[in-house]
Motif scaffolding. Structure first.
Motif, mmCIF file in Angstrom:
data_model
loop_
_atom_site.group_PDB
_atom_site.id
_atom_site.type_symbol
_atom_site.label_atom_id
_atom_site.label_comp_id
_atom_site.label_asym_id
_atom_site.label_seq_id
_atom_site.Cartn_x
_atom_site.Cartn_y
_atom_site.Cartn_z
ATOM 1 N N ARG A 173 25.205 -26.615 32.510
ATOM 2 C CA ARG A 173 26.514 -26.083 32.113
ATOM 3 C C ARG A 173 27.493 -27.201 31.787
ATOM 4 N NH1 ARG A 173 27.707 -20.551 35.569
ATOM 5 N NH2 ARG A 173 25.863 -19.457 34.823
ATOM 6 N N LEU A 174 27.434 -28.283 32.555
ATOM 7 C CA LEU A 174 28.314 -29.409 32.255
ATOM 8 C C LEU A 174 27.955 -30.027 30.908
ATOM 9 C CD1 LEU A 174 29.109 -28.998 35.231
ATOM 10 C CD2 LEU A 174 29.077 -31.491 35.493
ATOM 11 N N LYS A 175 26.659 -30.149 30.629
ATOM 12 C CA LYS A 175 26.207 -30.716 29.353
ATOM 13 C C LYS A 175 26.641 -29.829 28.196
ATOM 14 C CE LYS A 175 22.021 -32.548 27.114
ATOM 15 N NZ LYS A 175 22.128 -31.856 25.820
ATOM 16 N N SER A 176 26.469 -28.520 28.347
ATOM 17 C CA SER A 176 26.866 -27.590 27.293
ATOM 18 C C SER A 176 28.360 -27.688 27.002
ATOM 19 C CB SER A 176 26.503 -26.162 27.698
ATOM 20 O OG SER A 176 26.987 -25.227 26.750
ATOM 21 N N GLU A 177 29.159 -27.737 28.065
ATOM 22 C CA GLU A 177 30.607 -27.814 27.869
ATOM 23 C C GLU A 177 31.002 -29.130 27.221
ATOM 24 O OE1 GLU A 177 34.694 -27.543 30.522
ATOM 25 O OE2 GLU A 177 32.897 -26.454 31.159
ATOM 26 N N ALA A 178 30.359 -30.217 27.649
ATOM 27 C CA ALA A 178 30.676 -31.530 27.083
ATOM 28 C C ALA A 178 30.343 -31.592 25.595
ATOM 29 C CB ALA A 178 29.919 -32.618 27.839
ATOM 30 N N GLU A 179 29.362 -30.786 25.170
ATOM 31 C CA GLU A 179 28.933 -30.796 23.778
ATOM 32 C C GLU A 179 29.569 -29.678 22.965
ATOM 33 O OE1 GLU A 179 24.708 -30.701 24.194
ATOM 34 O OE2 GLU A 179 24.564 -32.820 24.753
ATOM 35 N N GLY A 180 30.649 -29.101 23.493
ATOM 36 C CA GLY A 180 31.411 -28.109 22.737
ATOM 37 C C GLY A 180 31.030 -26.671 22.992
ATOM 38 N N GLY A 181 30.186 -26.423 24.007
ATOM 39 C CA GLY A 181 29.807 -25.060 24.333
ATOM 40 C C GLY A 181 30.897 -24.313 25.084
ATOM 41 N N GLU A 182 30.564 -23.122 25.562
ATOM 42 C CA GLU A 182 31.536 -22.281 26.262
ATOM 43 C C GLU A 182 31.983 -22.939 27.567
ATOM 44 O OE1 GLU A 182 31.893 -17.756 28.159
ATOM 45 O OE2 GLU A 182 30.004 -18.491 27.331
ATOM 46 N N PHE A 199 33.965 -37.251 32.761
ATOM 47 C CA PHE A 199 33.757 -38.520 33.455
ATOM 48 C C PHE A 199 32.386 -39.113 33.127
ATOM 49 C CE2 PHE A 199 32.006 -40.731 37.174
ATOM 50 C CZ PHE A 199 32.940 -41.754 37.327
ATOM 51 N N LEU A 200 31.335 -38.283 33.196
ATOM 52 C CA LEU A 200 29.989 -38.763 32.928
ATOM 53 C C LEU A 200 29.821 -39.156 31.464
ATOM 54 C CD1 LEU A 200 27.821 -36.270 35.042
ATOM 55 C CD2 LEU A 200 28.364 -38.652 35.568
ATOM 56 N N SER A 201 30.477 -38.416 30.577
ATOM 57 C CA SER A 201 30.410 -38.765 29.156
ATOM 58 C C SER A 201 31.045 -40.127 28.913
ATOM 59 C CB SER A 201 31.101 -37.688 28.312
ATOM 60 O OG SER A 201 30.428 -36.450 28.412
ATOM 61 N N GLU A 202 32.164 -40.373 29.560
ATOM 62 C CA GLU A 202 32.835 -41.667 29.417
ATOM 63 C C GLU A 202 31.965 -42.791 29.981
ATOM 64 O OE1 GLU A 202 36.955 -43.911 30.867
ATOM 65 O OE2 GLU A 202 36.760 -41.730 31.032
ATOM 66 N N LYS A 203 31.352 -42.550 31.137
ATOM 67 C CA LYS A 203 30.491 -43.563 31.752
ATOM 68 C C LYS A 203 29.270 -43.862 30.873
ATOM 69 C CE LYS A 203 30.387 -44.834 35.689
ATOM 70 N NZ LYS A 203 30.778 -46.073 36.391
ATOM 71 N N ASN A 204 28.874 -42.854 30.065
ATOM 72 C CA ASN A 204 27.683 -42.986 29.233
ATOM 73 C C ASN A 204 28.011 -43.412 27.805
ATOM 74 O OD1 ASN A 204 24.748 -42.662 29.176
ATOM 75 N ND2 ASN A 204 25.116 -40.936 27.782
ATOM 76 N N GLY A 205 29.195 -43.935 27.610
ATOM 77 C CA GLY A 205 29.562 -44.436 26.293
ATOM 78 C C GLY A 205 30.075 -43.407 25.324
ATOM 79 N N GLY A 206 30.513 -42.242 25.828
ATOM 80 C CA GLY A 206 31.135 -41.249 24.959
ATOM 81 C C GLY A 206 30.326 -39.973 24.769
ATOM 82 N N THR A 207 29.078 -39.967 25.197
ATOM 83 C CA THR A 207 28.266 -38.751 25.098
ATOM 84 C C THR A 207 27.699 -38.412 26.470
ATOM 85 O OG1 THR A 207 26.262 -39.999 24.553
ATOM 86 C CG2 THR A 207 27.612 -39.213 22.709
ATOM 87 N N PHE A 208 27.516 -37.128 26.710
ATOM 88 C CA PHE A 208 26.983 -36.696 28.003
ATOM 89 C C PHE A 208 25.551 -37.195 28.146
ATOM 90 C CE2 PHE A 208 25.256 -33.778 31.157
ATOM 91 C CZ PHE A 208 26.302 -33.688 32.060
#
Length: 317
Positions: free
Chosen positions: A67-76, A103-112
């Protein structure tokens, strides 16, 4: 449980809403049913306010990897309907899952961080023990998010006049869902209340190693029969329902009326929690119910659910 809220009347309540909070156990299909789930959330909210009208409630939304990955990538956005309930009752909603995804996306260089060889990435395990449960650093991010949000929220909502009672709006989900109309006046009664009672008709009360379901009312024999007195307009049983190959049956009779047969079974390959309505639409007053086990498999009742009652009159005997 209504009695827990009533007895303690807490003034500050954090309600975490996570991945299991949209599972429908009532029809036994283990499917996501947010409308039914919202009935339970609204019931909790309103019972807290009835118990303590000046209480404060905070919703905390978390989530799991998917769910966190989906939201980070523009999902619901996870918990959109929870956010709607929060807005309706003016309850602050802390989106810890969203904060963690960012937070995790930022730590990973901008992508989840994506999976590696179909395994969760190491970055995920820096903050989580598994798919959903935070490790120490994950708890730290959650706590930091809650503290930051509430510090800002309380600054904008400070009431110099002191504590005031909540003016409750009209019920919303509970008025549109048939089961919800019962839930607002519901009470759970543990079989532990029957412990030591004579005349259980072959049924027996046993202890479970489970804090949420400490006792079971068990029947292992065809023909076991128990008669209970209760004060409610509806009564149901919460069972640990067996898989289809182990299903069993009961016959129920209210106030000496005709017997109704129910198959106690969970509609999948394993046993799980399931609620069965035994009687509905009863008149206000005291009633008796006879439950007769007619199957050869184990019948395991974890709670009796009484609806449309005064809590002081809810106890079985």
């Amino acid at each position: 449980d209504a009695h827990y809220i009533k007895d303690r009347a807490p003034d500050l309540n954090f309600i975490e809403l996570a991945i299991n909070d949209s599972i429908d156990f009532l029809n036994g299909n283990r499917v996501y049913d947010m409308d039914e789930n919202n009935v339970y959330i609204e019931t909790i909210v309103r019972k807290i306010y009835v118990s303590n009208p000046s209480a404060d409630i905070v919703f905390v939304l978390t989530g799991n990897y998917e769910r966190l990955k989906s939201e980070a990538e523009g999902g619901e956005t996870f918990g959109e309907k929870y956010i709607n309930i929060g807005n309706y009752y003016d309850i602050p909603v802390v989106r810890c899952g969203t904060a963690m995804a960012e937070f995790l996306s930022e730590k990973n260089g901008g992508t989840f961080p994506g999976k590696e060889n179909n395994q969760y990435p190491q970055l995920w395990f820096d903050y989580y023990k598994d798919n959903v449960h935070p490790a120490d650093m994950g708890h730290y991010i959650y706590a930091k998010t809650v503290r930051s949000f509430l510090s800002e929220w309380m600054t904008g909502n400070f009431k110099p006049t002191g504590v005031t009672d909540k003016a409750l709006p009209e019920k919303t989900y509970c008025e549109t869902n048939g089961y919800g109309k019962l839930m607002m006046d519901a009470c759970m009664v543990s079989p532990g209340q029957l412990k030591g009672t004579d005349g259980l008709g072959g049924f027996k009360v046993v202890s479970n190693d489970n804090a949420l379901m400490p006792y079971s009312l068990i029947s292992e024999t065809d023909g076991d029969e128990i008669v209970l007195t209760f004060h409610a307009k509806s009564i149901a049983i919460w069972t640990l329902a067996p898989k289809p190959s182990d299903q069993t049956k009961i016959l129920c009779s209210v106030d000496g009326g005709a017997e109704t047969e129910l198959e106690i079974v969970y509609n999948s390959g394993s046993r799980n929690n399931k609620v069965f309505l035994l009687a509905d639409g009863l008149s206000d007053g005291t009633h008796t119910i006879r439950i007769r086990h007619t199957g050869e498999k184990i019948l395991d009742i974890r709670y009796f659910l009484l609806y449309g009652i005064s809590e002081s009159e809810s106890l079985l005997n």
